[in-house]
Write an enzyme that holds these catalytic residues in place. Structure first.
Site, PDB file in Angstrom:
ATOM      1  N   SER A 192       0.814  -1.293  -0.117  1.00  0.00           N
ATOM      2  CA  SER A 192       0.081  -0.020  -0.123  1.00  0.00           C
ATOM      3  C   SER A 192       0.793   1.223  -0.058  1.00  0.00           C
ATOM      4  O   SER A 192       0.328   2.297  -0.425  1.00  0.00           O
ATOM      5  CB  SER A 192      -0.934  -0.058   1.262  1.00  0.00           C
ATOM      6  OG  SER A 192      -1.666  -1.309   1.580  1.00  0.00           O
TER       7      SER A 192
ATOM      8  N   HIS B 145      -0.791  -2.499  -7.288  1.00  0.00           N
ATOM      9  CA  HIS B 145      -1.599  -2.225  -6.115  1.00  0.00           C
ATOM     10  C   HIS B 145      -3.169  -2.226  -6.272  1.00  0.00           C
ATOM     11  O   HIS B 145      -3.860  -1.328  -6.572  1.00  0.00           O
ATOM     12  CB  HIS B 145      -1.262  -0.944  -5.545  1.00  0.00           C
ATOM     13  CG  HIS B 145      -1.990  -0.601  -4.211  1.00  0.00           C
ATOM     14  ND1 HIS B 145      -2.066   0.687  -3.816  1.00  0.00           N
ATOM     15  CD2 HIS B 145      -2.363  -1.181  -3.088  1.00  0.00           C
ATOM     16  CE1 HIS B 145      -2.628   0.865  -2.573  1.00  0.00           C
ATOM     17  NE2 HIS B 145      -2.681  -0.465  -2.127  1.00  0.00           N
TER      18      HIS B 145
ATOM     19  N   GLU C 267      -3.373   0.703  -8.763  1.00  0.00           N
ATOM     20  CA  GLU C 267      -2.226   1.581  -8.862  1.00  0.00           C
ATOM     21  C   GLU C 267      -1.135   0.824  -9.571  1.00  0.00           C
ATOM     22  O   GLU C 267      -0.838  -0.237  -8.874  1.00  0.00           O
ATOM     23  CB  GLU C 267      -1.899   2.279  -7.643  1.00  0.00           C
ATOM     24  CG  GLU C 267      -2.768   3.369  -7.349  1.00  0.00           C
ATOM     25  CD  GLU C 267      -2.173   4.126  -6.117  1.00  0.00           C
ATOM     26  OE1 GLU C 267      -2.209   5.365  -5.789  1.00  0.00           O
ATOM     27  OE2 GLU C 267      -1.939   3.369  -5.062  1.00  0.00           O
TER      28      GLU C 267
ATOM     29  N   ASN D  71      -2.976   6.248  -1.167  1.00  0.00           N
ATOM     30  CA  ASN D  71      -2.550   5.957   0.394  1.00  0.00           C
ATOM     31  C   ASN D  71      -2.144   7.285   0.979  1.00  0.00           C
ATOM     32  O   ASN D  71      -2.206   7.477   1.987  1.00  0.00           O
ATOM     33  CB  ASN D  71      -1.914   4.893   0.626  1.00  0.00           C
ATOM     34  CG  ASN D  71      -2.932   3.647   1.095  1.00  0.00           C
ATOM     35  OD1 ASN D  71      -3.515   3.875   2.010  1.00  0.00           O
ATOM     36  ND2 ASN D  71      -2.769   2.759   0.240  1.00  0.00           N
TER      37      ASN D  71
HETATM   38  N1  LIG Z   1      -6.178  -4.882   3.576  1.00  0.00           N
HETATM   39  C1  LIG Z   1      -6.340  -3.922   2.486  1.00  0.00           C
HETATM   40  O1  LIG Z   1      -7.169  -3.203   2.483  1.00  0.00           O
HETATM   41  C2  LIG Z   1      -5.013  -3.549   1.686  1.00  0.00           C
HETATM   42  C3  LIG Z   1      -5.329  -3.078   0.320  1.00  0.00           C
HETATM   43  C4  LIG Z   1      -4.388  -2.921  -0.629  1.00  0.00           C
HETATM   44  C5  LIG Z   1      -3.159  -3.227  -0.323  1.00  0.00           C
HETATM   45  N2  LIG Z   1      -2.700  -3.915   0.826  1.00  0.00           N
HETATM   46  C6  LIG Z   1      -1.400  -4.466   1.064  1.00  0.00           C
HETATM   47  O2  LIG Z   1      -1.553  -5.829   0.667  1.00  0.00           O
HETATM   48  C7  LIG Z   1      -0.381  -6.646   1.496  1.00  0.00           C
HETATM   49  C8  LIG Z   1      -1.396  -7.481   2.210  1.00  0.00           C
HETATM   50  O3  LIG Z   1      -2.228  -7.157   3.066  1.00  0.00           O
HETATM   51  P1  LIG Z   1      -3.490  -7.898   3.493  1.00  0.00           P
HETATM   52  O4  LIG Z   1      -4.461  -6.977   4.088  1.00  0.00           O
HETATM   53  O5  LIG Z   1      -4.004  -9.106   2.747  1.00  0.00           O
HETATM   54  O6  LIG Z   1      -2.615  -8.631   5.054  1.00  0.00           O
HETATM   55  P2  LIG Z   1      -3.044  -9.926   5.643  1.00  0.00           P
HETATM   56  O7  LIG Z   1      -2.418  -9.803   7.162  1.00  0.00           O
HETATM   57  O8  LIG Z   1      -4.564 -10.111   5.656  1.00  0.00           O
HETATM   58  O9  LIG Z   1      -2.345 -11.029   4.955  1.00  0.00           O
HETATM   59  C9  LIG Z   1      -1.003 -11.087   4.638  1.00  0.00           C
HETATM   60  C10 LIG Z   1      -0.651 -12.835   4.458  1.00  0.00           C
HETATM   61  O10 LIG Z   1       0.562 -12.975   4.343  1.00  0.00           O
HETATM   62  C11 LIG Z   1       0.958 -14.101   4.972  1.00  0.00           C
HETATM   63  N3  LIG Z   1       2.589 -14.087   5.048  1.00  0.00           N
HETATM   64  C12 LIG Z   1       3.399 -13.013   5.699  1.00  0.00           C
HETATM   65  N4  LIG Z   1       4.674 -13.361   5.609  1.00  0.00           N
HETATM   66  C13 LIG Z   1       4.668 -14.219   4.487  1.00  0.00           C
HETATM   67  C14 LIG Z   1       5.829 -14.811   3.705  1.00  0.00           C
HETATM   68  N5  LIG Z   1       7.090 -14.372   4.013  1.00  0.00           N
HETATM   69  N6  LIG Z   1       5.519 -15.802   2.720  1.00  0.00           N
HETATM   70  C15 LIG Z   1       4.173 -16.110   2.433  1.00  0.00           C
HETATM   71  N7  LIG Z   1       3.010 -15.541   3.211  1.00  0.00           N
HETATM   72  C16 LIG Z   1       3.401 -14.657   4.172  1.00  0.00           C
HETATM   73  C17 LIG Z   1       0.352 -14.042   6.281  1.00  0.00           C
HETATM   74  O11 LIG Z   1       0.481 -15.379   6.868  1.00  0.00           O
HETATM   75  C18 LIG Z   1      -0.844 -13.559   5.985  1.00  0.00           C
HETATM   76  O12 LIG Z   1      -1.790 -14.633   5.418  1.00  0.00           O
HETATM   77  C19 LIG Z   1       0.090  -5.488   2.597  1.00  0.00           C
HETATM   78  O13 LIG Z   1       1.323  -5.008   1.764  1.00  0.00           O
HETATM   79  C20 LIG Z   1      -1.108  -4.512   2.115  1.00  0.00           C
HETATM   80  O14 LIG Z   1      -0.476  -3.287   2.734  1.00  0.00           O
HETATM   81  C21 LIG Z   1      -3.669  -4.210   1.936  1.00  0.00           C
END
Ligand SMILES: NC(=O)c1ccc[n+]([C@@H]2O[C@H](COP(=O)([O-])OP(=O)(O)OC[C@H]3O[C@@H](n4cnc5c(N)ncnc54)[C@H](O)[C@@H]3O)[C@@H](O)[C@H]2O)c1
Length: 287
Positions: A122, A143, A155, A193
């Protein structure tokens, strides 16, 4: 340019975003490899996906066959090494720079030199992720927004060394899947963001200063035309994920005061009030 350059994409991390991105790709017809470090998380994510697909079938938006095909195309990977053949890897793990850098360095060793490495971060620097590889010109941000299957905006973030033709090709590919790609240069929080930091943090500050209640802030902003108020949206995003974005934009701008997070955001993370995913955040959620 055609989308034929990718036949086997991979997604890393099966959390909120990773599984949503996998669903987008599988719906577009791609077999998607999904690597998640925690197998129970992946199991749960697949079960939730199946539930969502069943609901779409019930509403007549998807046929039974399509739902089955989408589920079948999402293929959990048992060993990290199985990702070696993938031409495009989209990383969606925890929003921590060191964790992502270490993953990008491992992927760089594993996949072909021609493969593309993308991050769904993000707010973290694409340039710094690219710097952990020997292929910075083939690293970019893709993104997606939450929920990825429903939100058209993506994005596409150009790091300092990302090849422009690659950015164009990824945009064309996303557009072919019905998404609306927007090109953005790398910078703290990219576009959405960065602007959204004030939306979230200012709302937290207002409530902390007792100027309004959370419900009022949400109701008023929704009435003013925002799809979701800041508190309901933070619960959907994940309080931890949104806080990580706040911290990274603050640090990325060398501590510009206007981007300073509020300590109550951190307290919510500390007490595991992470939003919908833990059943409690700014609001409470059943089930
Ligand atoms: N939640 C949102 O609204 C949103 C929106 C856009 C972007 N993002 C971005 O997307 C990414 C993920 O966010 P999310 O909300 O899905 O997080 P989340 O916590 O729901 O999921 C992250 C997952 O990654 C896994 N993980 C962590 N380290 C790992 C590794 N080394 N190898 C494999 N798996 C691993 C964790 O076990 C978890 O299941 C982040 O960078 C976040 O900033 C989130």
């Amino acid at each position: 340019m055609s989308g034929e350059w990718v036949t086997r994409p991979a997604v890393i991390g099966a959390g909120t975003m990773g599984m949503g991105i996998a669903e987008v790709l599988a719906t577009a017809g791609y077999p998607v490899s999904v690597w998640e470090k925690s197998p129970p998380v992946l199991e749960r994510a697949r079960a939730q996906l199946e539930k969502r697909l069943v609901a779409r079938v019930a509403k007549g938006r998807l046929s039974n066959e399509e739902a089955r095909a989408i589920t079948k195309r999402i293929q959990p990977v048992q060993r990290f090494e199985e990702l070696a053949e993938c031409e495009l890897v989209i990383e969606a793990i925890v929003e921590q720079l060191e964790a992502k850098q270490s993953l990008f360095a491992q992927l760089d060793e594993l996949v072909a030199p021609t493969a593309i490495l993308a991050s769904n971060t993000s707010s973290l620097s694409i340039t710094s992720l690219a710097g952990s590889t020997k292929r910075p010109e083939r690293v970019l941000g893709i993104h997606f927004f939450n929920p990825a299957p429903l939100m058209p905006l993506v994005e596409v973030v150009r790091g300092a060394e990302t090849a422009q033709p690659l950015v164009e090709r990824v945009c064309a590919w996303l557009a072919g899947m019905g998404k609306e790609p927007v090109q953005v240069a790398d910078g703290p929080g990219f576009l959405v963001n960065r602007v959204a930091r004030s939306f979230h943090t200012e709302a937290v500050r207002m409530v902390a200063h007792k100027l309004a209640r959370k419900e009022q802030v949400d109701r008023i902003l929704e009435g003013a035309g925002f799809k979701m108020g800041p508190f309901a949206l933070q619960d959907l995003i994940g309080i931890d994920v949104n806080f990580a974005a706040s911290v990274s934009v603050y640090e990325g701008t060398f501590h510009e005061a206007r981007f300073r997070p509020h300590y109550q955001q951190r307290q919510m993370v500390e007490r595991k009030a992470l939003g919908r995913k833990t059943g409690k955040g700014h609001y409470r959620y059943e089930g």
